[in-house]
Write a protein that holds these residues in place. Structure first.
Motif, mmCIF file in Angstrom:
data_model
loop_
_atom_site.group_PDB
_atom_site.id
_atom_site.type_symbol
_atom_site.label_atom_id
_atom_site.label_comp_id
_atom_site.label_asym_id
_atom_site.label_seq_id
_atom_site.Cartn_x
_atom_site.Cartn_y
_atom_site.Cartn_z
ATOM 1 N N LEU A 118 -21.496 3.626 35.426
ATOM 2 C CA LEU A 118 -22.264 4.864 35.286
ATOM 3 C C LEU A 118 -23.077 4.811 34.003
ATOM 4 O O LEU A 118 -22.728 5.404 32.980
ATOM 5 N N SER A 119 -24.162 4.055 34.072
ATOM 6 C CA SER A 119 -25.040 3.877 32.923
ATOM 7 C C SER A 119 -26.480 3.932 33.401
ATOM 8 O O SER A 119 -26.756 3.873 34.606
ATOM 9 N N LYS A 120 -27.410 4.053 32.458
ATOM 10 C CA LYS A 120 -28.812 4.262 32.819
ATOM 11 C C LYS A 120 -29.387 3.123 33.643
ATOM 12 O O LYS A 120 -30.232 3.350 34.517
ATOM 13 N N VAL A 121 -28.967 1.880 33.378
ATOM 14 C CA VAL A 121 -29.540 0.742 34.092
ATOM 15 C C VAL A 121 -29.272 0.819 35.591
ATOM 16 O O VAL A 121 -30.009 0.247 36.397
ATOM 17 N N LYS A 122 -28.225 1.539 36.002
ATOM 18 C CA LYS A 122 -27.891 1.651 37.424
ATOM 19 C C LYS A 122 -28.685 2.755 38.134
ATOM 20 O O LYS A 122 -28.702 2.803 39.365
ATOM 21 N N GLY A 123 -29.299 3.643 37.387
ATOM 22 C CA GLY A 123 -30.211 4.618 37.973
ATOM 23 C C GLY A 123 -29.609 5.558 38.998
ATOM 24 O O GLY A 123 -30.278 5.963 39.956
ATOM 25 N N HIS A 124 -28.368 5.960 38.811
ATOM 26 C CA HIS A 124 -27.692 6.804 39.807
ATOM 27 C C HIS A 124 -28.409 8.129 40.057
ATOM 28 O O HIS A 124 -28.311 8.697 41.157
ATOM 29 N N VAL A 125 -29.125 8.636 39.063
ATOM 30 C CA VAL A 125 -29.793 9.935 39.229
ATOM 31 C C VAL A 125 -30.817 9.886 40.360
ATOM 32 O O VAL A 125 -31.060 10.904 41.026
ATOM 33 N N TYR A 126 -31.402 8.721 40.602
ATOM 34 C CA TYR A 126 -32.397 8.596 41.671
ATOM 35 C C TYR A 126 -31.733 8.642 43.044
ATOM 36 O O TYR A 126 -32.287 9.211 43.996
ATOM 37 N N ALA A 127 -30.560 8.053 43.149
ATOM 38 C CA ALA A 127 -29.816 8.137 44.405
ATOM 39 C C ALA A 127 -29.405 9.572 44.685
ATOM 40 O O ALA A 127 -29.482 10.055 45.828
ATOM 41 N N ILE A 161 -27.067 1.667 48.711
ATOM 42 C CA ILE A 161 -28.234 2.036 47.900
ATOM 43 C C ILE A 161 -28.115 1.380 46.532
ATOM 44 O O ILE A 161 -27.063 1.442 45.889
ATOM 45 N N SER A 162 -29.200 0.771 46.073
ATOM 46 C CA SER A 162 -29.248 0.166 44.738
ATOM 47 C C SER A 162 -30.459 0.722 43.999
ATOM 48 O O SER A 162 -31.595 0.470 44.397
ATOM 49 N N THR A 163 -30.214 1.475 42.938
ATOM 50 C CA THR A 163 -31.308 2.161 42.233
ATOM 51 C C THR A 163 -31.407 1.723 40.768
ATOM 52 O O THR A 163 -31.619 2.546 39.874
ATOM 53 N N SER A 164 -31.262 0.446 40.533
ATOM 54 C CA SER A 164 -31.335 -0.068 39.164
ATOM 55 C C SER A 164 -32.705 0.191 38.556
ATOM 56 O O SER A 164 -33.728 0.086 39.228
ATOM 57 N N MET A 165 -32.686 0.492 37.248
ATOM 58 C CA MET A 165 -33.910 0.827 36.517
ATOM 59 C C MET A 165 -33.946 0.109 35.171
ATOM 60 O O MET A 165 -32.905 -0.258 34.629
ATOM 61 N N PRO A 166 -35.151 -0.103 34.609
ATOM 62 C CA PRO A 166 -35.243 -0.724 33.289
ATOM 63 C C PRO A 166 -34.724 0.209 32.203
ATOM 64 O O PRO A 166 -34.849 1.428 32.307
ATOM 65 N N VAL A 167 -34.135 -0.399 31.167
ATOM 66 C CA VAL A 167 -33.654 0.383 30.029
ATOM 67 C C VAL A 167 -34.250 -0.221 28.751
ATOM 68 O O VAL A 167 -35.290 -0.859 28.795
ATOM 69 N N GLU A 191 -39.617 0.753 41.590
ATOM 70 C CA GLU A 191 -38.685 1.417 40.686
ATOM 71 C C GLU A 191 -39.040 2.894 40.527
ATOM 72 O O GLU A 191 -40.191 3.242 40.276
ATOM 73 N N GLY A 192 -38.047 3.739 40.701
ATOM 74 C CA GLY A 192 -38.222 5.165 40.461
ATOM 75 C C GLY A 192 -38.941 5.923 41.552
ATOM 76 O O GLY A 192 -39.133 7.141 41.442
ATOM 77 N N ASP A 193 -39.341 5.241 42.637
ATOM 78 C CA ASP A 193 -40.078 5.892 43.720
ATOM 79 C C ASP A 193 -39.093 6.549 44.684
ATOM 80 O O ASP A 193 -38.673 5.954 45.679
ATOM 81 N N GLU A 217 -30.966 12.264 43.669
ATOM 82 C CA GLU A 217 -32.154 13.026 44.056
ATOM 83 C C GLU A 217 -32.533 12.753 45.510
ATOM 84 O O GLU A 217 -32.926 13.673 46.249
ATOM 85 N N ALA A 218 -32.393 11.506 45.942
ATOM 86 C CA ALA A 218 -32.699 11.175 47.342
ATOM 87 C C ALA A 218 -31.765 11.907 48.296
ATOM 88 O O ALA A 218 -32.198 12.439 49.328
ATOM 89 N N VAL A 219 -30.492 11.965 47.944
ATOM 90 C CA VAL A 219 -29.522 12.682 48.775
ATOM 91 C C VAL A 219 -29.862 14.169 48.818
ATOM 92 O O VAL A 219 -29.771 14.818 49.875
ATOM 93 N N GLN A 220 -30.274 14.718 47.696
ATOM 94 C CA GLN A 220 -30.651 16.137 47.640
ATOM 95 C C GLN A 220 -31.815 16.412 48.602
ATOM 96 O O GLN A 220 -31.811 17.426 49.320
ATOM 97 N N ARG A 221 -32.780 15.521 48.632
ATOM 98 C CA ARG A 221 -33.926 15.706 49.535
ATOM 99 C C ARG A 221 -33.504 15.606 51.000
ATOM 100 O O ARG A 221 -33.981 16.370 51.849
ATOM 101 N N LEU A 222 -32.608 14.670 51.290
ATOM 102 C CA LEU A 222 -32.137 14.527 52.674
ATOM 103 C C LEU A 222 -31.346 15.759 53.102
ATOM 104 O O LEU A 222 -31.459 16.212 54.254
ATOM 105 N N ARG A 223 -30.582 16.301 52.185
ATOM 106 C CA ARG A 223 -29.800 17.502 52.497
ATOM 107 C C ARG A 223 -30.726 18.677 52.786
ATOM 108 O O ARG A 223 -30.487 19.474 53.718
ATOM 109 N N LYS A 224 -31.809 18.798 52.003
ATOM 110 C CA LYS A 224 -32.760 19.895 52.232
ATOM 111 C C LYS A 224 -33.439 19.770 53.593
ATOM 112 O O LYS A 224 -33.882 20.770 54.167
ATOM 113 N N LYS A 225 -33.536 18.541 54.092
ATOM 114 C CA LYS A 225 -34.113 18.330 55.416
ATOM 115 C C LYS A 225 -33.128 18.637 56.536
ATOM 116 O O LYS A 225 -33.475 18.561 57.723
ATOM 117 N N GLY A 226 -31.902 18.939 56.158
ATOM 118 C CA GLY A 226 -30.906 19.324 57.143
ATOM 119 C C GLY A 226 -30.025 18.201 57.644
ATOM 120 O O GLY A 226 -29.237 18.398 58.576
#
Length: 407
Positions: A232-241, A304-310, A355-357, A243-252
């Motif tokens: 659970l560190s920034k390089v793994k980019g969990h916040v993006y995963a 899901i793999s959401t790695s990001m640059p740090v 990255e980040g999209d 956010e994606a789940v949040q969008r899918l949930r809003k779609k029902g």
């Protein structure tokens, strides 16, 4: 029997199974293995039991408290070393001339590593653990062949925000016999910081496909289950995963995300999940052992793999969990970050997005969610891909060739 000494900071954590695999590779190649730890044995993990299974005669040597804090004790010990190694006195004086008082430390460390002169090879895990072996090798105080495996963060300055000297690896790059990079991405970074290309060998971290494989298991077919594994560190980019789940949930969509791992961002991620009212569908389950990880993978639909640059542009250099997931038959959706692209076949075993999209990430997840045939096709391709390119048995043979070529 031929011997290898593995040198590292401390005994591998449960999450660092790639090092346990390295021990197994050496044992399969016919070597007796021992470990030298820069840190203390107080950090022992349950992986020590695995080491005993690999080689019951292996010994673990701690370098903790090797060098006295007291200058007087340090001087006394260094003097004894000089007197008992009088034939190396000229070399010792060269050390003092070039390194000043730091030479006292090198002498004391020399007395520690001297007892491993019957180990034909010293295999260093992580570049940050190269000193003082680089100095001792440079001055001929040790004759062992030296291999050093870089794993990622150890190739990007400042290293751990502590090492700023860009000449830090100058001696190990010159005097190591072989330097291992797990992907072309990491090799490129090593070249940038001065490593000679002729010393670099590309060899990925492998997967035990006898263990990680598609095993039928009863699961909830009504919920689309996603999983990601990593510290659970920034390089793994969990916040993006998230956010994606949040969008899918809003779609029902009826979705679920499991995040395996521990780290400094746990509280921050928990808050984000709670603030988004996603506690019932996103689960931080903490650190898990290999058997538990496989069980989670087998009850999931995609990885899901959401790695990001740090800091300093550092990125994921390989991503072993990506391969373990594919070995279990999961297609993967990943950010095209660092060496991640070398762990899947684009459009065959999964999808790469920028990255980040999060828009593209969500779209690819949705595409797999709505197309079961595509998921199955990619999942089968993923199993074959890992078996053909990252199978641990095949990599063990490569390691055997490497080790024996140095004898």
């Amino acid at each position: 029997m031929s011997r290898i000494l593995f040198r590292m900071w401390k005994f591998p954590r449960v999450s660092e199974t790639f090092m346990i695999s390295q021990f197994k590779s050496a044992k399969k190649a016919g070597f007796k293995i021992d470990l030298a730890l820069k840190g203390s044995l107080r950090d022992e993990s349950s992986n020590i039991e695995l080491l005993e299974e690999i080689d019951s005669e292996s010994r673990i040597y701690s370098e903790d408290s090797l060098i006295p804090y007291s200058r007087i004790k340090k001087l006394f010990r260094a003097t004894l070393i000089i007197l008992t190694n009088i034939f190396s006195a000229k070399i010792f004086f060269k050390l003092f001339r070039n390194y000043g008082v730091k030479a006292f430390d090198y002498l004391i460390q020399f007395s520690f590593f001297k007892k491993f002169n019957k180990h034909q090879i010293i295999h260093i895990q992580y570049g940050t653990n190269a000193k003082p072996l680089d100095i001792l090798k440079k001055y001929g105080l040790i004759k062992n062949k030296i291999i050093i495996s870089f794993h990622g963060h150890d190739a990007f300055f400042p290293i751990n925000n502590k090492i700023f000297d860009r000449d830090y690896y100058k001696d190990i790059f010159e005097f190591a016999d072989l330097i291992i990079a797990n992907t072309p991405y990491l090799k490129t970074q090593l070249l940038k910081i001065g490593c000679p290309e002729e010393r670099i060998k590309l060899l990925p971290v492998g997967v035990d496909t006898k263990f990680f494989n598609p095993t039928p298991i009863e699961r909830d077919s009504e919920t689309f289950s996603m999983i990601t594994i990593g510290r659970l560190s920034k390089v793994k980019g969990h916040v993006y995963a998230i956010e994606a789940v949040q969008r899918l949930r809003k779609k029902g969509y009826n979705v679920k995300l499991t995040i395996i791992g521990e780290g400094p961002l746990r509280i921050e991620l928990q808050s984000r999940i709670r603030d988004s009212e996603l506690q019932d569908i996103i689960h931080l389950v903490g650190r898990k052992n290999q058997q538990e990880i496989k069980s989670f993978l087998m009850t999931s639909d995609i990885y899901i793999s959401t790695s990001m640059p740090v800091r300093a542009g550092r990125r994921e250099t390989q991503g072993l969990a990506n391969l373990e997931a594919q070995a279990c038959g999961l297609p993967i959706v990943a950010f095209n970050s660092g060496g991640v692209k070398y762990t899947l076949l684009e459009l065959v075993t999964g999808f790469l997005v920028d990255e980040g999209d999060v828009d593209a990430l969500t779209e690819k997840i949705e595409r797999l969610m709505l197309n079961q045939d595509l998921r199955k096709k990619m999942g089968l391709s993923a199993v074959n891909f890992v078996q053909n390119h990252f199978n641990q048995d095949s990599l063990d043979k490569e390691w055997e060739n490497i080790y024996k070529s140095l004898l």
